[in-house]
Write an enzyme that holds these catalytic residues in place. Structure first.
Site, short mmCIF file in Angstrom:
data_model
loop_
_atom_site.label_atom_id
_atom_site.label_comp_id
_atom_site.label_asym_id
_atom_site.label_seq_id
_atom_site.Cartn_x
_atom_site.Cartn_y
_atom_site.Cartn_z
N CYS A 67 0.80 -1.23 0.00
CA CYS A 67 0.00 0.00 0.00
C CYS A 67 0.84 1.28 0.00
O CYS A 67 0.79 2.06 -0.95
CB CYS A 67 -0.92 0.01 1.23
SG CYS A 67 -1.97 -1.43 1.41
N HIS A 124 -2.55 6.59 4.76
CA HIS A 124 -1.43 5.63 4.91
C HIS A 124 -0.12 6.17 4.36
O HIS A 124 0.70 5.43 3.81
CB HIS A 124 -1.78 4.30 4.25
CG HIS A 124 -1.07 3.13 4.89
ND1 HIS A 124 -1.01 1.88 4.32
CD2 HIS A 124 -0.38 3.03 6.07
CE1 HIS A 124 -0.33 1.06 5.10
NE2 HIS A 124 0.07 1.74 6.17
#
Length: 566
Positions: A67, A124
């Protein structure tokens, strides 16, 4: 020169009264190659399939295997190994990595050009300081979560749960958000959003979409052109079915998986994802801005496959590609992607592009489309002409990962590596060739031997039935070479063939070139959870915990009470 010409054209159009286009960047989380219908999947994704088929399918879009590295490449247009965000374990809760200040983000590029910039969903990309958060990186508004995942219903991450225990000292405690000393992570700007606790997160995203895209109740369009970054939560773990039973019913015939790994549930989440994409399209049309809007859709990495019955894992399929999320095989780094929207030229609709593309290309491509100057410091290429008009190839080489030190900030685990190959985690494509140097993925069971050993992650998971086929190849190989044009499933390793030693040597030398500090490679940013980041000290929220760059803490001290997995 091309950027200057585009900027000049944009100024002329604005002076002539032409409306500037809106841009929506739609990022899917862990959506596998065969998790969409148009790639032969059995999940119901009619909206995604239609938008892809009516737009331009980007069939050779490459990203990073996890990610944070991919999202960093998208936001900065720079390879993640040049920003210190190439971590194989992604950014950990409570740690301090973030986007570097010397790289202008995609949001800042649009903000500087007078666009309204909005973000909904998963960040993130750092949160230890507010300057690392979306509001500090070019977004006017932010509605979502800072970490890599949250519970879909209560938007929490345990500080000490059965699989993830970041702060063992919290083990005896419950918080107001949950029994595993759960920390809350859902924000509207800088404010935790705790109303509707227990409501499915995706429903909340759609409510915010209404506000962003229909600011006047749909009676008139937004007053400024907008850049919307919609970082969808699905289909990332935890596997949690949406409350509307229609989605599980639509997936009743999709089976596979063991224990908590349930392919039927994953399918229902993909069905809800597809519905939210349809909702986005409907809102753009309702507010009269569809014809002025471009959509760039892309997954952040390959689908997470059922590689373990014990560890938290999912049940995606990347068939016929090999491997999945966290691996450098095609199933981990080649993802579903497409261009769509009313602003896409009519002549381009229905096209399938085989242009070699990378996540770093998104920034210059979207900026170029909008006629906005591109920052000088980026690694991507403007692929608009190549993919939309069928121009000459925009690139022939992609460094997929250059991981000389894949552990990045977890130095106490280095001695637990089983073999020297795992100290490297690198891959590069020089079309049609692909080389993997060192480990194709990091074995979590090797790093943390107290846990049950995982199954192999480098094989093939079918669609129907969802069965695993092991590769006819040893896992512990120092180097691998594949011809993707003839062998996209990476069945045949040519590294030991005398016929291809010249090619192999050339590709390995290119990996070594990218791995040089003289060519921009930097050490991964320290990824150790800090004691002061413990949500217990922040009203049980995963909130920023540093006041600024000069606010430092001894990293060894910070890690003394930290155990990532227990």
């Amino acid at each position: 020169m091309a950027a200057l010409i585009l900027a000049f054209v944009a100024v002329v159009l604005r002076c002539a009264g032409a409306a500037r286009p809106n841009v929506v960047l739609l990022v899917f989380d862990d959506l596998g190659w065969a998790d969409v219908g148009y790639h032969g999947g059995n999940f119901p994704t009619p909206n995604i399939d239609r938008l892809a088929s009516d737009g331009v399918k980007l069939e050779r879009m490459y990203v990073m295997p996890q990610c944070s590295p991919t999202r960093a490449a998208i936001m900065t247009g720079r390879y993640s190994f040049r920003t210190g965000l190439q971590h194989f374990e992604t950014i950990m809760p409570g740690s301090s990595p973030g986007l570097p200040d010397d790289s202008k983000t995609l949001a800042q590029v649009f903000q500087d050009a007078g666009y309204a910039t909005h973000m909904i969903g998963k960040w993130h990309l750092g949160y230890s300081m507010w300057s690392q958060s979306p509001l500090g990186k070019g977004f006017d508004t932010f509605y979502g979560y800072m970490q890599g995942q949250v519970d879909y219903y209560n938007r929490t991450i345990p500080t000490c749960g059965p699989n993830l225990c970041v702060y063992p000292l919290n083990r005896p405690f419950s918080s107001k958000f949950g029994p595993a000393a759960d920390g809350y992570d859902f924000w509207d700007g800088r404010t935790p959003v705790t109303e509707d606790f227990g409501k499915y997160t995706v429903d909340k995203y759609e409510a915010r979409l209404d506000e962003v895209l229909c600011p006047y109740g749909g009676t008139s369009p937004p007053s400024k052109p907008f850049f919307l970054y919609f970082a969808e939560q699905q289909v990332h773990i935890p596997l949690q079915a949406p409350p509307d039973a229609r989605h599980m019913e639509a997936c009743s015939g999709v089976v596979g998986g063991t224990r908590s790994v349930n392919r039927t549930v994953l399918c229902s989440m993909a069905s809800r994802l597809d519905e939210s994409v349809g909702r986005l399209e409907a809102l753009l049309k309702k507010n009269g801005v569809w014809n002025e809007t471009l959509i760039f859709a892309v997954a952040d990495n390959g689908g997470m496959t059922q590689w373990s019955p014990d560890w938290p894992a999912s049940a995606s399929s990347n068939w016929p590609l090999r491997g999945g999320k966290t691996t450098l095989f095609e199933g981990g780094v080649r993802v579903p992607a497409f261009l769509s929207g009313g602003a896409l030229p009519t002549a381009a609709r229905g096209r399938t592009s085989e242009q070699l593309l990378h996540a770093t290309d998104i920034l210059p491509t979207l900026a170029g489309f909008a006629g906005i100057p591109v920052p000088s410091r980026h690694d991507g290429v403007d692929a608009w002409s190549a993919v939309v008009h069928g121009g000459t190839p925009c690139r022939t080489e992609i460094p997929l990962n250059i991981g000389r030190n894949p552990l990045g900030g977890l130095p106490w685990l280095v001695t637990r590596l089983a073999h020297d190959g795992a100290t490297n985690y690198s891959a590069l494509i020089s079309w049609p060739w692909k080389v993997l140097v060192g480990a194709p993925y990091i074995e979590f069971g090797t790093l943390l031997p107290t846990r049950a050993k995982e199954s192999r992650r480098d094989g093939y998971w079918g669609v129907e039935p969802y069965n695993y086929t092991a590769p006819d190849e040893d896992l512990d190989l120092p180097v691998r070479l594949y011809n993707l044009e003839q062998d996209e499933a990476e069945h045949h390793n040519l590294a030991n063939s005398s016929e291809y030693q010249v090619v192999l040597k050339k590709l390995v030398s290119r990996v070594e070139w990218y791995a040089s500090k003289d060519n921009g490679w930097v050490q991964p940013q320290s990824n150790v959870p800090w004691q002061r980041a413990n949500p217990m000290f922040h009203s049980w929220t995963w909130a920023p915990f540093r006041s600024g760059p000069a606010d430092t803490l001894d990293e060894v001290e910070a890690s003394e009470d930290v155990a990532v997995v227990v």
